[in-house]
Design a protein around this motif. Structure first.
Motif, PDB file in Angstrom:
ATOM      1  N   ALA A 124     -14.995   4.461   0.622  1.00 33.75           N
ATOM      2  CA  ALA A 124     -13.844   5.191   0.080  1.00 33.75           C
ATOM      3  C   ALA A 124     -12.631   5.047   0.990  1.00 33.75           C
ATOM      4  O   ALA A 124     -12.753   5.169   2.206  1.00 33.75           O
ATOM      5  N   ALA A 125     -11.469   4.801   0.385  1.00 31.54           N
ATOM      6  CA  ALA A 125     -10.208   4.840   1.131  1.00 31.54           C
ATOM      7  C   ALA A 125      -9.750   6.289   1.196  1.00 31.54           C
ATOM      8  O   ALA A 125      -9.622   6.948   0.168  1.00 31.54           O
ATOM      9  N   THR A 126      -9.526   6.790   2.417  1.00 31.99           N
ATOM     10  CA  THR A 126      -9.115   8.190   2.588  1.00 31.99           C
ATOM     11  C   THR A 126      -7.982   8.249   3.618  1.00 31.99           C
ATOM     12  O   THR A 126      -8.187   8.690   4.750  1.00 31.99           O
ATOM     13  N   PRO A 127      -6.782   7.820   3.198  1.00 37.43           N
ATOM     14  CA  PRO A 127      -5.680   7.698   4.167  1.00 37.43           C
ATOM     15  C   PRO A 127      -5.256   9.021   4.803  1.00 37.43           C
ATOM     16  O   PRO A 127      -4.938   9.046   5.996  1.00 37.43           O
ATOM     17  N   LEU A 128      -5.270  10.111   4.048  1.00 38.79           N
ATOM     18  CA  LEU A 128      -4.863  11.384   4.654  1.00 38.79           C
ATOM     19  C   LEU A 128      -5.914  11.874   5.640  1.00 38.79           C
ATOM     20  O   LEU A 128      -5.588  12.397   6.703  1.00 38.79           O
ATOM     21  N   LEU A 129      -7.183  11.712   5.287  1.00 35.71           N
ATOM     22  CA  LEU A 129      -8.248  12.091   6.214  1.00 35.71           C
ATOM     23  C   LEU A 129      -8.116  11.296   7.510  1.00 35.71           C
ATOM     24  O   LEU A 129      -8.217  11.844   8.610  1.00 35.71           O
TER      25      LEU A 129
ATOM     26  N   LEU B  38     -18.279  17.479   3.598  1.00 38.16           N
ATOM     27  CA  LEU B  38     -17.107  17.389   2.715  1.00 38.16           C
ATOM     28  C   LEU B  38     -16.385  18.729   2.630  1.00 38.16           C
ATOM     29  O   LEU B  38     -15.156  18.787   2.591  1.00 38.16           O
ATOM     30  N   ASN B  39     -17.152  19.823   2.620  1.00 40.90           N
ATOM     31  CA  ASN B  39     -16.506  21.135   2.668  1.00 40.90           C
ATOM     32  C   ASN B  39     -15.696  21.282   3.958  1.00 40.90           C
ATOM     33  O   ASN B  39     -14.548  21.725   3.941  1.00 40.90           O
ATOM     34  N   ASN B  40     -16.306  20.890   5.073  1.00 37.73           N
ATOM     35  CA  ASN B  40     -15.638  21.083   6.359  1.00 37.73           C
ATOM     36  C   ASN B  40     -14.413  20.190   6.511  1.00 37.73           C
ATOM     37  O   ASN B  40     -13.468  20.554   7.209  1.00 37.73           O
ATOM     38  N   LEU B  41     -14.422  19.042   5.855  1.00 36.90           N
ATOM     39  CA  LEU B  41     -13.229  18.190   5.861  1.00 36.90           C
ATOM     40  C   LEU B  41     -12.009  19.032   5.456  1.00 36.90           C
ATOM     41  O   LEU B  41     -11.014  19.105   6.177  1.00 36.90           O
ATOM     42  N   VAL B  42     -12.122  19.676   4.307  1.00 36.26           N
ATOM     43  CA  VAL B  42     -11.003  20.480   3.802  1.00 36.26           C
ATOM     44  C   VAL B  42     -10.860  21.766   4.620  1.00 36.26           C
ATOM     45  O   VAL B  42      -9.746  22.196   4.943  1.00 36.26           O
TER      46      VAL B  42
ATOM     47  N   GLU C  47      -9.208  13.097  -2.097  1.00 36.78           N
ATOM     48  CA  GLU C  47      -9.949  12.140  -1.258  1.00 36.78           C
ATOM     49  C   GLU C  47     -11.393  12.614  -1.067  1.00 36.78           C
ATOM     50  O   GLU C  47     -12.343  11.827  -1.125  1.00 36.78           O
ATOM     51  N   THR C  48     -11.551  13.908  -0.845  1.00 37.60           N
ATOM     52  CA  THR C  48     -12.878  14.496  -0.632  1.00 37.60           C
ATOM     53  C   THR C  48     -13.773  14.283  -1.850  1.00 37.60           C
ATOM     54  O   THR C  48     -14.924  13.840  -1.735  1.00 37.60           O
ATOM     55  N   MET C  49     -13.236  14.586  -3.022  1.00 43.65           N
ATOM     56  CA  MET C  49     -14.029  14.454  -4.238  1.00 43.65           C
ATOM     57  C   MET C  49     -14.277  12.979  -4.563  1.00 43.65           C
ATOM     58  O   MET C  49     -15.296  12.633  -5.171  1.00 43.65           O
ATOM     59  N   HIS C  50     -13.362  12.127  -4.152  1.00 45.04           N
ATOM     60  CA  HIS C  50     -13.545  10.683  -4.335  1.00 45.04           C
ATOM     61  C   HIS C  50     -14.754  10.200  -3.525  1.00 45.04           C
ATOM     62  O   HIS C  50     -15.589   9.433  -4.026  1.00 45.04           O
ATOM     63  N   VAL C  51     -14.867  10.654  -2.283  1.00 46.14           N
ATOM     64  CA  VAL C  51     -16.035  10.303  -1.465  1.00 46.14           C
ATOM     65  C   VAL C  51     -17.304  10.814  -2.143  1.00 46.14           C
ATOM     66  O   VAL C  51     -18.290  10.086  -2.294  1.00 46.14           O
TER      67      VAL C  51
END
Lengths: 353, 353
Positions: free
Chosen positions: B297-302, B211-215, A225-229
């Motif tokens: 972007a669709a990010t369902p897990l996020l 995006l790094n901090n997301l993960v 998902e991250t890389m998709h964004v």
């Protein structure tokens, strides 16, 4: 078509065939007699991961008997010169019996059911049970208790890695049980895996795999998902993976972005491939939640993840993974972007040519 | 008490003081005149991370002016022989102006507000704006557009790492903007960080950090939940971390379990410490979701994670992290558990004595 055995990333879904060992009326035994003593290995459940594992053992010169409910699978192994059966009880004379079935119910049926292995064991020449399926730790303990009543020892040794690693003998194994028992099967484990982790008392192998997969599954889908964004933002994805590899976002996908794209490509070839990965990883997360609940642990993020992953449409995953697999580089980066200061080398070394 | 500036792991929450640059009536300027030319660095927002960064630059011999609304913070820097002000407009004669305020609103106020920096800039001697706060990329672009109207260039350079790394000059920086501008401030970045990632065009630094901090945030809390389950199951946590480090569960916490326990200890000393980490990481995840939504972007897990993290009680995190911090080894392991086969070394090398 694969038999209803252990599924893995990159493999088709289990079909609807009857589980192993349910109906003794169907029992067939082809090829040589199964009475061959301790040198023989029985392989119960030659599905999407089990089949290449069994092929690998044949390549290594092992004397195998393969047990699977699928006539197609049995015919395949018969062609390789291997005795086959659809009844686990026929595997009783092997020295080691590997279980690679799809789930807890199939394991119980194959091990303790009416045509299962354990009721057929002669306590004076009991085999070692090597449970390589991913199941709940308590299922391992139940089977082990039954086996012990017939003087048979049990080892818990679930695997990580897809069908290719299974075929090449480069899986990872998380083994637990009595050290002497693990030592006894180590030559077989070493032919199947490039690394075997010894995880302590019986059941810890499953616990280790379930807890590893909790984080591994979360990262597999969340990193996508991250890389998709990032892709939609026009960023340089290799560059982003390199930065994350050295930052808090470090995960198994940042180690080698090219390889991770290959995994996304391999697993999004068609909807069946995606469904297979999503289903097996949903099972992983549910196993983790069950383990947490039985331990009395509050795990709010895991709970949220389970729900989010259950509700994610297969087609969403297909779309994202395909887009990432076809990525050929972003537009937002400075050409030849670099890392300044003394840590430079540790990033560039991770980049795959 | 910290001023309402950039918070970070291990630091107290921002208090309720007025944001920087809101009321020009309060303006004070102490110490030497701010008119010192391009050698001077202005530091706007000396809060929980900003303060040790500013101290680090003073240690490195930099000529600093510190701008902060907190009289306590200003008194501290005055004691260090440093001119101070509470009005960003007073920083206009520095060669480089660092912004380390807490959020987007404070940045806009300090940069473009009535007593902010940009309205006071003389286009013939404009400073470089160095935005080190974590804000949305579009806020950076807005500020940069205003700055450009006064001939001032802007660099986007958010940081990673806590207050200790800030004090020691060992942060990570994700910098973006014109290469020539980055080159111009590189000596300052190199005094603050052990690694500076160059991330491309202006705004990419923020995107990369978000995006790094997301993960990173997901793994920080999810790995803690995972190890909490393992702890309740009586497993050997060091052993589990070692296995995960070589498996799909690899993350920034498996690299060094002892260090990760230290982080849990440091951040669970009291409820305020936990609240600070949870709040700043909630902000991180919301930033990520905003970025995803604006990218389409669709990010369902996020999305599931954002909700799960928002709803997790502070006391839950406190309890889990404290229990992990006090872990002294599990009971379920084989004494001296080992990894067999050829990959042995790569695991044991990661173990911290």
């Amino acid at each position: 078509m694969a038999s209803p055995t252990e599924t893995g990333i990159g493999t088709p879904q289990p079909n609807g065939e009857a589980p192993v060992g349910v109906d003794p009326m169907l029992s067939t035994l082809t090829g040589e007699s199964s009475v061959r003593g301790p040198g023989r290995i029985a392989f119960i459940g030659a599905g999407s991961i089990g089949r290449p594992m069994a092929e690998r053992l044949i390549d290594c010169g092992r004397d195998l008997i393969v047990c699977d409910p699928s006539p197609t699978v049995r015919a395949h192994f018969a062609d390789l010169g291997c005795p086959t059966t659809d009844m686990p009880g026929n595997c009783v004379d092997a020295g080691i019996v590997i279980f690679m079935v799809a789930n807890d119910a199939q394991l119980k049926s194959a091990a303790t059911g009416p045509s299962g292995l354990i009721p057929a064991i002669d306590p004076s020449s009991a085999p070692i049970l090597l449970i390589m399926s991913t199941v709940l730790p308590e299922t391992v303990l139940e089977v082990a208790a039954e086996a012990a009543s017939r003087q048979a020892h049990t080892i818990d040794a679930p695997v990580s890695g897809g069908s290719l690693k299974a075929r090449n003998g480069t899986l990872s194994i998380m083994a637990s049980g009595e050290p002497a028992d693990i030592d006894a099967v180590r030559p077989v484990l070493d032919q199947l895996a490039s690394v075997t982790f010894e995880c302590g008392i019986l059941g810890n192998g499953q616990k280790t795999k379930i807890l590893n997969n909790l984080v591994g599954v979360a990262n597999l889908f969340l990193f996508a998902e991250t890389m998709h964004v990032a892709q939609l933002l026009g960023m340089d994805l290799q560059r982003l993976a390199d930065v994350m590899e050295q930052s808090s976002g470090r995960n198994n996908g940042t180690k080698d972005w090219t390889a991770r794209k290959g995994l996304f490509r391999w697993n999004s070839e068609d909807l069946a491939a995606v469904r297979s990965v999503v289903d097996v990883t949903r099972k992983d997360l549910h196993h983790a939640l069950m383990l947490a609940e039985r331990a009395g642990a509050a795990t709010p993020l895991l709970r949220a993840l389970v729900q989010g992953h259950d509700e994610t449409p297969y087609t969403d995953v297909l779309m994202r993974w395909r887009a990432l697999a076809s990525e050929v580089g972003g537009t937002g980066g400075r050409s030849g972007a670099t890392i300044s200061n003394e840590h430079k080398g540790s990033c560039d070394d991770d980049r795959v040519p």
